[in-house]
Write a protein that holds these residues in place. Structure first.
Motif, PDB file in Angstrom:
ATOM      1  N   TYR A   1       0.824  -1.209   0.000  1.00  0.00           N
ATOM      2  CA  TYR A   1       0.000   0.000   0.000  1.00  0.00           C
ATOM      3  C   TYR A   1       0.862   1.265   0.000  1.00  0.00           C
ATOM      4  O   TYR A   1       0.523   2.263  -0.657  1.00  0.00           O
ATOM      5  N   ILE A   2       1.971   1.234   0.722  1.00  0.00           N
ATOM      6  CA  ILE A   2       2.860   2.396   0.763  1.00  0.00           C
ATOM      7  C   ILE A   2       3.437   2.689  -0.623  1.00  0.00           C
ATOM      8  O   ILE A   2       3.484   3.848  -1.067  1.00  0.00           O
ATOM      9  N   THR A   3       3.872   1.656  -1.310  1.00  0.00           N
ATOM     10  CA  THR A   3       4.482   1.855  -2.626  1.00  0.00           C
ATOM     11  C   THR A   3       3.457   2.306  -3.673  1.00  0.00           C
ATOM     12  O   THR A   3       3.775   3.133  -4.537  1.00  0.00           O
ATOM     13  N   LEU A   4       2.241   1.799  -3.595  1.00  0.00           N
ATOM     14  CA  LEU A   4       1.204   2.271  -4.520  1.00  0.00           C
ATOM     15  C   LEU A   4       0.900   3.750  -4.280  1.00  0.00           C
ATOM     16  O   LEU A   4       0.718   4.517  -5.236  1.00  0.00           O
ATOM     17  N   ALA A   5       0.841   4.146  -3.018  1.00  0.00           N
ATOM     18  CA  ALA A   5       0.613   5.559  -2.692  1.00  0.00           C
ATOM     19  C   ALA A   5       1.768   6.417  -3.211  1.00  0.00           C
ATOM     20  O   ALA A   5       1.552   7.536  -3.719  1.00  0.00           O
ATOM     21  N   SER A   6       2.993   5.902  -3.120  1.00  0.00           N
ATOM     22  CA  SER A   6       4.163   6.620  -3.628  1.00  0.00           C
ATOM     23  C   SER A   6       4.062   6.839  -5.135  1.00  0.00           C
ATOM     24  O   SER A   6       4.339   7.939  -5.634  1.00  0.00           O
ATOM     25  N   ALA A   7       3.652   5.796  -5.864  1.00  0.00           N
ATOM     26  CA  ALA A   7       3.523   5.919  -7.316  1.00  0.00           C
ATOM     27  C   ALA A   7       2.456   6.938  -7.694  1.00  0.00           C
ATOM     28  O   ALA A   7       2.653   7.751  -8.609  1.00  0.00           O
ATOM     29  N   ILE A   8       1.335   6.905  -6.988  1.00  0.00           N
ATOM     30  CA  ILE A   8       0.253   7.859  -7.267  1.00  0.00           C
ATOM     31  C   ILE A   8       0.729   9.287  -7.039  1.00  0.00           C
ATOM     32  O   ILE A   8       0.463  10.188  -7.860  1.00  0.00           O
TER      33      ILE A   8
ATOM     34  N   GLY B   1       3.765  10.354  -7.236  1.00  0.00           N
ATOM     35  CA  GLY B   1       4.719  10.673  -8.295  1.00  0.00           C
ATOM     36  C   GLY B   1       4.037  11.085  -9.587  1.00  0.00           C
ATOM     37  O   GLY B   1       4.450  12.056 -10.240  1.00  0.00           O
ATOM     38  N   TYR B   2       2.986  10.373  -9.955  1.00  0.00           N
ATOM     39  CA  TYR B   2       2.265  10.705 -11.189  1.00  0.00           C
ATOM     40  C   TYR B   2       1.585  12.067 -11.088  1.00  0.00           C
ATOM     41  O   TYR B   2       1.590  12.853 -12.047  1.00  0.00           O
ATOM     42  N   ILE B   3       0.989  12.347  -9.933  1.00  0.00           N
ATOM     43  CA  ILE B   3       0.334  13.644  -9.743  1.00  0.00           C
ATOM     44  C   ILE B   3       1.365  14.775  -9.802  1.00  0.00           C
ATOM     45  O   ILE B   3       1.129  15.829 -10.423  1.00  0.00           O
TER      46      ILE B   3
ATOM     47  N   VAL C   1      15.978  18.881 -16.825  1.00  0.00           N
ATOM     48  CA  VAL C   1      15.587  17.500 -16.575  1.00  0.00           C
ATOM     49  C   VAL C   1      15.641  17.139 -15.099  1.00  0.00           C
ATOM     50  O   VAL C   1      14.926  16.241 -14.641  1.00  0.00           O
ATOM     51  N   PHE C   2      16.450  17.847 -14.318  1.00  0.00           N
ATOM     52  CA  PHE C   2      16.568  17.532 -12.894  1.00  0.00           C
ATOM     53  C   PHE C   2      15.245  17.721 -12.161  1.00  0.00           C
ATOM     54  O   PHE C   2      14.986  17.052 -11.159  1.00  0.00           O
ATOM     55  N   VAL C   3      14.399  18.639 -12.644  1.00  0.00           N
ATOM     56  CA  VAL C   3      13.095  18.851 -12.012  1.00  0.00           C
ATOM     57  C   VAL C   3      12.257  17.574 -12.086  1.00  0.00           C
ATOM     58  O   VAL C   3      11.497  17.251 -11.163  1.00  0.00           O
ATOM     59  N   LEU C   4      12.418  16.841 -13.176  1.00  0.00           N
ATOM     60  CA  LEU C   4      11.641  15.615 -13.367  1.00  0.00           C
ATOM     61  C   LEU C   4      12.109  14.479 -12.463  1.00  0.00           C
ATOM     62  O   LEU C   4      11.432  13.454 -12.351  1.00  0.00           O
ATOM     63  N   PHE C   5      13.260  14.656 -11.841  1.00  0.00           N
ATOM     64  CA  PHE C   5      13.755  13.619 -10.925  1.00  0.00           C
ATOM     65  C   PHE C   5      12.846  13.471  -9.705  1.00  0.00           C
ATOM     66  O   PHE C   5      12.792  12.401  -9.091  1.00  0.00           O
ATOM     67  N   ILE C   6      12.148  14.556  -9.335  1.00  0.00           N
ATOM     68  CA  ILE C   6      11.301  14.514  -8.135  1.00  0.00           C
ATOM     69  C   ILE C   6      10.167  13.505  -8.307  1.00  0.00           C
ATOM     70  O   ILE C   6      10.059  12.549  -7.528  1.00  0.00           O
ATOM     71  N   PRO C   7       9.289  13.668  -9.317  1.00  0.00           N
ATOM     72  CA  PRO C   7       8.249  12.645  -9.499  1.00  0.00           C
ATOM     73  C   PRO C   7       8.842  11.308  -9.921  1.00  0.00           C
ATOM     74  O   PRO C   7       8.319  10.246  -9.559  1.00  0.00           O
ATOM     75  N   GLY C   8       9.930  11.349 -10.696  1.00  0.00           N
ATOM     76  CA  GLY C   8      10.562  10.118 -11.151  1.00  0.00           C
ATOM     77  C   GLY C   8      11.003   9.241  -9.997  1.00  0.00           C
ATOM     78  O   GLY C   8      10.882   8.011 -10.051  1.00  0.00           O
ATOM     79  N   PHE C   9      11.511   9.859  -8.935  1.00  0.00           N
ATOM     80  CA  PHE C   9      11.958   9.095  -7.772  1.00  0.00           C
ATOM     81  C   PHE C   9      10.823   8.270  -7.186  1.00  0.00           C
ATOM     82  O   PHE C   9      10.971   7.062  -6.930  1.00  0.00           O
ATOM     83  N   PHE C  10       9.672   8.887  -6.970  1.00  0.00           N
ATOM     84  CA  PHE C  10       8.553   8.185  -6.346  1.00  0.00           C
ATOM     85  C   PHE C  10       7.981   7.102  -7.263  1.00  0.00           C
ATOM     86  O   PHE C  10       7.586   6.030  -6.804  1.00  0.00           O
ATOM     87  N   ILE C  11       7.945   7.362  -8.560  1.00  0.00           N
ATOM     88  CA  ILE C  11       7.397   6.384  -9.502  1.00  0.00           C
ATOM     89  C   ILE C  11       8.334   5.187  -9.671  1.00  0.00           C
ATOM     90  O   ILE C  11       7.912   4.028  -9.586  1.00  0.00           O
ATOM     91  N   PHE C  12       9.608   5.456  -9.920  1.00  0.00           N
ATOM     92  CA  PHE C  12      10.562   4.373 -10.150  1.00  0.00           C
ATOM     93  C   PHE C  12      10.788   3.536  -8.889  1.00  0.00           C
ATOM     94  O   PHE C  12      10.908   2.316  -8.953  1.00  0.00           O
TER      95      PHE C  12
END
Length: 469
Positions: A302-309, A311-313, A326-337
């Protein structure tokens, strides 16, 4: 007897090669045929989806074939090697479309090679994952091997994700023709590494134990799966999670090319994937084991699914900020990956545990049958995702030809409308979020294989076997 480190390493090495092949196909086949060769996005979407529906019949049959196989080398390794050799050949052919083909010829070539690729991939993927319950004792040993295998698979995926476009441009150069040549030689390289890695696995791994029983028919198999409510719950979760992941992986290259932009867009794309690949691997090898010391698998899920959500938002919000770094995209990328890495381990552990559950509930221990569903649903998810991505590309007219009439112009994003960019952003973020929310709801309502329940199942099986011996 516990597994030796050499066996674990050899098994994990096979996962590296296997997922290099899978990621090359899953993430770049649409781009290769649609953006480079000019095949209609809708036609490619239909091909990819139909091929996965075809696998609905192919995968279960292959699971039964593996279950019936009896050789001096076991039931798994012969098919693992046969499938690998044939799949490597088809992979190279799939990314080597003859230059003289166009129009209907290219569509037919794409359809035939992709379907054959799916069939041969199934031949090796089912026996590969089916080996886990066959030579592990369950519990921590199974989790440890699964974690290592999934981590190695993540390495394979990451290598292809990170280096594909960089190596393609090195081998073939810039422009459409350059990318066409680059993909052909890169596919050959991946195919060769694939064969070498799986050969090492086959020479190092042996089945240590499996329950001998009459192999099920296809009809019996579907009945067993329907009765195994936990396997079906995990299968549904895998479909939803992987569809979300593959929608993004199919479209992220278009995001960098037509939205993020720049003449050297593929450098930013490579840099982003390099960061994401590292995060994904570390999440498998470090984050999951750390979480596992304190938390149950379901809590981690559940924690990881919440992290992915989240990240996408965040990615959706950042896309409107006119980003140029491109470094700005690292923020959501971290949570998704990071979430994706942990989820790849968890879903395999959950599925392996349903084998024990099915043995007690249905009186059968069908490793190949259960894991044939993993192969099918992952490919089904990639087919659905590719179809969604293709519709997005068609509606928003995203292609080399649509973006510019001159191949010499490299900043494709400058010629793409704001509405097309909006459609691309929404498809690769909002749709995945919806899928992940549904996965949470389904899992919370249906899943019962907690850590305590898994331990209870292991004890019951051990007691049952001791009574029958």
């Amino acid at each position: 007897m516990q597994l030796h480190f050499k066996e674990k390493l050899a098994y994990g090495l096979g996962a590296v090669g296997k997922d290099m092949v899978y990621m090359l196909s899953a993430s770049y086949i649409l781009y290769y045929f649609q953006d480079i060769l000019g095949v209609s996005a809708v036609a490619m979407g239909v091909i990819l989806l139909v091929a996965r529906i075809f696998d609905a019949f192919n995968d279960p049959i292959m699971g039964v074939v593996v279950a019936k196989t009896k050789t001096r080398w076991g039931k798994f390794r012969p098919w693992l090697m046969i499938g690998t050799l044939t799949n490597a050949v088809i992979l190279f052919l799939m990314f080597s479309a003859p230059p003289k083909l166009d129009g209907g010829g290219l569509v037919a070539y794409a359809a035939i090679t992709y379907i054959l690729w799916g069939v041969t991939y199934t031949m090796m993927d089912i026996p590969y994952w089916s080996m886990i319950p066959a030579f592990t004792r369950g519990g921590r040993e199974r989790e440890g091997l699964t974690t290592m295998a999934r981590s190695c698979a993540g390495v394979g995926s990451a290598l292809v994700t990170i280096f594909t476009m960089m190596i393609v441009h090195m081998l073939g150069g810039d422009g459409t023709e350059g990318e066409r040549d680059g993909f052909r030689w890169f596919a050959l390289l991946v195919a060769i590494l694939f064969v070498i890695f799986i050969l090492i696995t086959c020479l190092s791994i042996k089945e240590k134990s499996t329950v001998e029983m009459e192999s099920p028919t296809v009809g019996q198999m579907f009945k067993a799966l329907i009765k195994n409510d936990q396997a079906m719950t995990v299968v549904i979760a895998i479909v939803l999670i992987n569809t979300a992941v593959y929608i993004t992986s199919n479209l992220v290259i278009y995001f960098f090319k037509y939205d993020f932009g720049g003449e050297t867009w593929y450098n930013s794309y490579t840099f982003f994937n390099m960061f994401g690949g590292a995060v994904q691997i570390l999440s498998m090898m470090v984050v999951y084991p750390l979480f596992r010391k304190k938390l149950t698998n379901t809590t981690i899920f559940y924690i990881t699914l919440a992290s992915a959500i989240f990240g996408y938002i965040a990615l959706f919000a950042i896309a409107f900020a006119g980003m140029s770094n491109v470094f700005v995209l690292f923020i959501p990328g971290f949570f998704i990956f990071a979430a994706n890495g942990v989820l790849q381990v968890l879903t395999t552990v959950f599925l392996a545990n349903t084998v024990d559950y099915g043995e007690l509930k249905n009186g059968r221990r069908d490793e190949s049958v259960i894991f044939s569903m993993q192969t099918f649903v992952v490919k089904l998810a990639s087919g659905i995702a590719a179809f969604v991505a293709a519709i997005c590309l068609s509606i928003n007219a995203l292609s080399d030809e649509a973006a510019t009439e001159a191949d010499q112009v490299k900043d494709f994003a400058a010629n793409v409308s704001s509405s097309a960019k909006m459609g691309l952003r929404m498809t690769m973020t909002i749709i995945p979020v919806v899928g992940l929310i549904i996965a949470i709801l389904v899992f919370k309502k249906k899943f019962i294989l907690t850590d305590e329940k898994v331990e209870e199942l292991a004890q019951e099986i051990a007691k049952k076997r001791s009574q029958n011996s």
